[in-house]
Design a protein around this motif. Sequence first.
Motif, mmCIF file in Angstrom:
data_model
loop_
_atom_site.group_PDB
_atom_site.id
_atom_site.type_symbol
_atom_site.label_atom_id
_atom_site.label_comp_id
_atom_site.label_asym_id
_atom_site.label_seq_id
_atom_site.Cartn_x
_atom_site.Cartn_y
_atom_site.Cartn_z
ATOM 1 N N ARG A 276 0.505 -1.456 0.121
ATOM 2 C CA ARG A 276 0.174 0.302 -0.349
ATOM 3 C C ARG A 276 0.886 1.209 0.274
ATOM 4 N NH1 ARG A 276 -5.558 -1.730 3.412
ATOM 5 N NH2 ARG A 276 -5.761 -3.079 1.929
ATOM 6 N N PHE A 277 1.165 1.715 1.415
ATOM 7 C CA PHE A 277 2.003 2.940 1.456
ATOM 8 C C PHE A 277 3.249 2.798 1.790
ATOM 9 C CE2 PHE A 277 -2.565 4.350 0.629
ATOM 10 C CZ PHE A 277 -2.704 5.835 0.067
ATOM 11 N N GLU A 278 3.693 1.644 2.339
ATOM 12 C CA GLU A 278 4.307 1.625 3.036
ATOM 13 C C GLU A 278 5.149 -0.161 2.017
ATOM 14 O OE1 GLU A 278 3.191 -1.113 6.661
ATOM 15 O OE2 GLU A 278 1.621 1.803 6.996
ATOM 16 N N GLN A 280 10.338 -0.639 3.233
ATOM 17 C CA GLN A 280 10.816 -1.247 3.654
ATOM 18 C C GLN A 280 12.162 -1.906 2.784
ATOM 19 O OE1 GLN A 280 9.710 -3.244 6.797
ATOM 20 N NE2 GLN A 280 10.293 -5.785 6.212
ATOM 21 N N LEU A 317 5.586 4.245 -5.088
ATOM 22 C CA LEU A 317 6.209 3.321 -4.113
ATOM 23 C C LEU A 317 7.226 2.141 -3.905
ATOM 24 C CD1 LEU A 317 6.190 2.957 -1.143
ATOM 25 C CD2 LEU A 317 4.777 1.488 -0.648
ATOM 26 N N LEU A 346 12.429 1.525 7.354
ATOM 27 C CA LEU A 346 11.032 1.677 7.047
ATOM 28 C C LEU A 346 10.891 3.076 6.157
ATOM 29 C CD1 LEU A 346 9.956 0.964 10.542
ATOM 30 C CD2 LEU A 346 10.285 -0.985 7.898
ATOM 31 N N ASP A 348 7.249 5.873 4.958
ATOM 32 C CA ASP A 348 5.557 5.961 4.813
ATOM 33 C C ASP A 348 5.483 6.466 4.059
ATOM 34 O OD1 ASP A 348 3.082 6.631 5.201
ATOM 35 O OD2 ASP A 348 3.160 6.687 7.453
ATOM 36 N N LEU A 350 2.722 8.153 3.183
ATOM 37 C CA LEU A 350 1.516 8.515 3.041
ATOM 38 C C LEU A 350 2.097 9.554 4.362
ATOM 39 C CD1 LEU A 350 -1.906 6.619 4.134
ATOM 40 C CD2 LEU A 350 -1.761 8.726 2.666
ATOM 41 N N ALA A 351 2.305 9.876 5.113
ATOM 42 C CA ALA A 351 3.422 10.987 6.082
ATOM 43 C C ALA A 351 4.873 10.803 5.480
ATOM 44 C CB ALA A 351 3.928 10.098 7.560
ATOM 45 N N THR A 352 5.106 10.593 4.526
ATOM 46 C CA THR A 352 6.695 10.892 3.709
ATOM 47 C C THR A 352 7.899 11.073 5.019
ATOM 48 O OG1 THR A 352 5.380 12.337 2.551
ATOM 49 C CG2 THR A 352 8.151 12.963 2.338
ATOM 50 N N GLU A 353 7.362 10.028 6.002
ATOM 51 C CA GLU A 353 8.071 9.562 6.921
ATOM 52 C C GLU A 353 9.419 8.729 6.626
ATOM 53 O OE1 GLU A 353 5.931 11.946 10.649
ATOM 54 O OE2 GLU A 353 6.144 9.688 10.354
ATOM 55 N N SER A 355 11.666 5.977 9.275
ATOM 56 C CA SER A 355 12.739 5.685 10.220
ATOM 57 C C SER A 355 12.992 4.211 10.115
ATOM 58 C CB SER A 355 11.058 5.379 11.066
ATOM 59 O OG SER A 355 10.535 4.143 10.722
#
Length: 391
Positions: A276-278, A280, A317, A346, A348, A350-353, A355
């Motif tokens: 989806r939006f994630e 790694q 993505l 990782l 994300d 959606l959040a454009t982050e 980690s």
Amino acid sequence: MPSYRELLQQVKSEIEEVDAAGARELLASPDPPLLVDVRERDEWSEGHIPGAVHVPRGHLESRIEQVVHDRSRRLVLYCAGGARSAFAAKTLEELGYESVASLSGGFTDWKRNGFPVQLPQSLDAAKRQRYSRHLLIPEVGEEGQLKLLDSRVLLIGAGGLGSPAALYLAAAGIGRIGIVDDDRVDESNLQRQIAHSTQTLGEWKAESAKRTIEALNPDVEVIPYLERLSSENVDRILGDGWDVIVDGADNFPTRYLVNDAAVWHDIPLVHGSIYRFEGQVTVFKPHEGPCYRCLFPLPPPPELAPSCAEGGVLGVLPGIVGSLQASEALKLCLGAGESLAGRLLLFDALATEFSEVTLRRDPACPVCGESPTITEYVDYVEFCAGRAAHA
């Protein structure tokens, strides 16, 4: 105004010089200096002292800090005859470098003494033009580009992750790219699998990607494997000699199989996954860091890890994650930078982050641990189905 000869004599009186024999002794010492060749590119290509780094005199001030970070490190500079290196040594002293010497007599005297000379491979004019932006990077340069052209990377899958990874690896000049994929191009693939097009619908993905790569960079040799990776063929495929594996698989049985094979063949594995939006990314370096089984001892139940075909994926993505995989593979081939070994990155969307999670090798890992219990290939489909059902 002093003449050139007078200025040179003045500079030589203010710096340290070492002759060829003295330099040879220094290089054989327990704490050898770094040799810096300040000649022009064409001179370097005709031969240089083994172990030297190349920083042309005209770029010395702007590039030396990228090559030599420690200003207290012992340096010996050389040119053809000892004049340019004398001026270069004076310049480095003014820049704060504490221990700089110039090779008197230069490379000419070094050769005259019969000391070893390295004759490097070199890029032809066409390759120098194609990879010109790489050649400007100190961590790559001509030597690094030659490494890339000699490198061999195996891609597991020519789908969402394999497509962008393949294109950027090819554009960078990876000399040989293997692609393992037994699927054909479908219209639903085109939303994200950028190595394919409407014109290649129905074709084998590995063949479609091969044509796209060859059109992008004719320097690259592409080896398609029109088969699904399995316990029966993995040793044969990995036996073709690969420096890095890029895992773009979309199912757990293949991920576990690739992991085990990479450990047993001692090949670094660049892992990526998306949903989806994630996404790694990490690197599994056998015997140096954790492997996939250290991270996921057991596969999750199907309801907790649906595939992209079941849950969907944002089209861009895999481009982001696949490009990160290509970046890791290039660093491994170059031997440059810090890889993601021991770190899980990782993303994300959606959040454009971004980690990061630290990973550690499991001493009890059944494959890479201290006392491995899995020492040969298993039925990975059965393993994933059985373990997931009881997880």
